[in-house]
Write a protein that holds these residues in place. Sequence first.
Motif, PDB file in Angstrom:
ATOM      1  N   ARG A  85       8.525   2.825  -2.852  1.00  0.00           N
ATOM      2  CA  ARG A  85       7.166   2.416  -2.506  1.00  0.00           C
ATOM      3  C   ARG A  85       7.049   0.891  -2.534  1.00  0.00           C
ATOM      4  O   ARG A  85       6.482   0.272  -1.622  1.00  0.00           O
ATOM      5  CB  ARG A  85       6.157   3.026  -3.478  1.00  0.00           C
ATOM      6  N   THR A  86       7.609   0.277  -3.589  1.00  0.00           N
ATOM      7  CA  THR A  86       7.567  -1.180  -3.706  1.00  0.00           C
ATOM      8  C   THR A  86       8.327  -1.845  -2.567  1.00  0.00           C
ATOM      9  O   THR A  86       7.857  -2.811  -1.967  1.00  0.00           O
ATOM     10  CB  THR A  86       8.161  -1.626  -5.053  1.00  0.00           C
TER      11      THR A  86
ATOM     12  N   ALA B 153       8.966  -0.601   0.389  1.00  0.00           N
ATOM     13  CA  ALA B 153       8.235  -0.391   1.649  1.00  0.00           C
ATOM     14  C   ALA B 153       7.072  -1.368   1.778  1.00  0.00           C
ATOM     15  O   ALA B 153       6.801  -1.887   2.865  1.00  0.00           O
ATOM     16  CB  ALA B 153       7.735   1.051   1.719  1.00  0.00           C
ATOM     17  N   GLN B 154       6.395  -1.638   0.672  1.00  0.00           N
ATOM     18  CA  GLN B 154       5.260  -2.562   0.706  1.00  0.00           C
ATOM     19  C   GLN B 154       5.693  -3.991   0.992  1.00  0.00           C
ATOM     20  O   GLN B 154       4.908  -4.778   1.526  1.00  0.00           O
ATOM     21  CB  GLN B 154       4.509  -2.495  -0.631  1.00  0.00           C
ATOM     22  N   ARG B 155       6.923  -4.321   0.646  1.00  0.00           N
ATOM     23  CA  ARG B 155       7.424  -5.684   0.863  1.00  0.00           C
ATOM     24  C   ARG B 155       7.960  -5.899   2.276  1.00  0.00           C
ATOM     25  O   ARG B 155       8.231  -7.036   2.670  1.00  0.00           O
ATOM     26  CB  ARG B 155       8.548  -5.995  -0.138  1.00  0.00           C
TER      27      ARG B 155
ATOM     28  N   GLU C 291       5.208  -6.500   8.327  1.00  0.00           N
ATOM     29  CA  GLU C 291       4.285  -5.588   8.994  1.00  0.00           C
ATOM     30  C   GLU C 291       4.867  -4.975  10.264  1.00  0.00           C
ATOM     31  O   GLU C 291       4.663  -3.805  10.558  1.00  0.00           O
ATOM     32  CB  GLU C 291       2.975  -6.322   9.333  1.00  0.00           C
TER      33      GLU C 291
ATOM     34  N   ARG D 259       8.035  -2.246   9.332  1.00  0.00           N
ATOM     35  CA  ARG D 259       7.940  -1.379   8.164  1.00  0.00           C
ATOM     36  C   ARG D 259       8.755  -0.100   8.382  1.00  0.00           C
ATOM     37  O   ARG D 259       8.730   0.496   9.456  1.00  0.00           O
ATOM     38  CB  ARG D 259       6.482  -1.008   7.879  1.00  0.00           C
TER      39      ARG D 259
ATOM     40  N   ARG E 255       9.078   5.456   3.446  1.00  0.00           N
ATOM     41  CA  ARG E 255       9.737   5.611   2.145  1.00  0.00           C
ATOM     42  C   ARG E 255      10.917   6.588   2.226  1.00  0.00           C
ATOM     43  O   ARG E 255      11.935   6.391   1.556  1.00  0.00           O
ATOM     44  CB  ARG E 255       8.725   6.072   1.100  1.00  0.00           C
TER      45      ARG E 255
ATOM     46  N   ASN F 220      12.873  -9.762  -2.690  1.00  0.00           N
ATOM     47  CA  ASN F 220      11.500 -10.294  -2.696  1.00  0.00           C
ATOM     48  C   ASN F 220      11.492 -11.789  -2.388  1.00  0.00           C
ATOM     49  O   ASN F 220      10.770 -12.570  -3.022  1.00  0.00           O
ATOM     50  CB  ASN F 220      10.812 -10.025  -4.036  1.00  0.00           C
TER      51      ASN F 220
END
Length: 225
Positions: free
Chosen positions: A157-158, A160-162, A165, A168, A171, A198
């Motif tokens: 989840r983390t 995928a959020q990073r 846009e 993407r 998951r 990150n």
Amino acid sequence: MAKRRIGEPKVPVGPEYDFFVLMQRHVLHQGDKALTVLAAESGWSRQTWHKALRGPALPNRDLVKALVEHLYAQDEGHAVQARMVADALAAWTRAMESRTSRERGQRRGSESGTEQAPRPIHREPALYAASAAGLQGQVITRILREAHERVGRPSVRTIAQRMPEDVRLGRTTIHEVLTGRRVPSLSRTLDLLAALENRPVSAREMDEAMQRAIIEMAGTVNRSV
């Protein structure tokens, strides 16, 4: 009906060609069975046998070991089987090193502009099957798994959020990538590596990581042969 021949290896003359010739020789010496027969006996498909005997992609090391072990399974004792497996793995190692060197030279030539324009990073297919990835797929999987461990195994989840846009990934897809079930393209590998770390990751950093992984993998193979 005459047995259909496997055909000449679909690779340049050199260590890769020699590897496929050796694999075909093993089949010839062990009864020269048709690929359909080998598939029925072994459980690996006819296509798997054909690719492992002709290319152009190099099969992975474990498959080479398993196929040769199958071919010599009926020999008395294990001495002959072990020797043939060792010979095949040694030839595979030389072939992998030759292919790595050739691809590295092509990449350098591309970057210098002597062979072709630099390849676009974000125009590759998003994902392709791991079974078709060959050496590049093994290297990419290794890099992403090691990065995942190094940064503390963030959740999918983390990750995928990073992701950016416009690129993407779901998951489920990220999970399959980290478990080696799917292999991303080079551009998606760069995006995933940046999401794991990150931080921005350059194409040069990824190229250097791939080179290190290839050298480490080759060293592991040499020590185990």
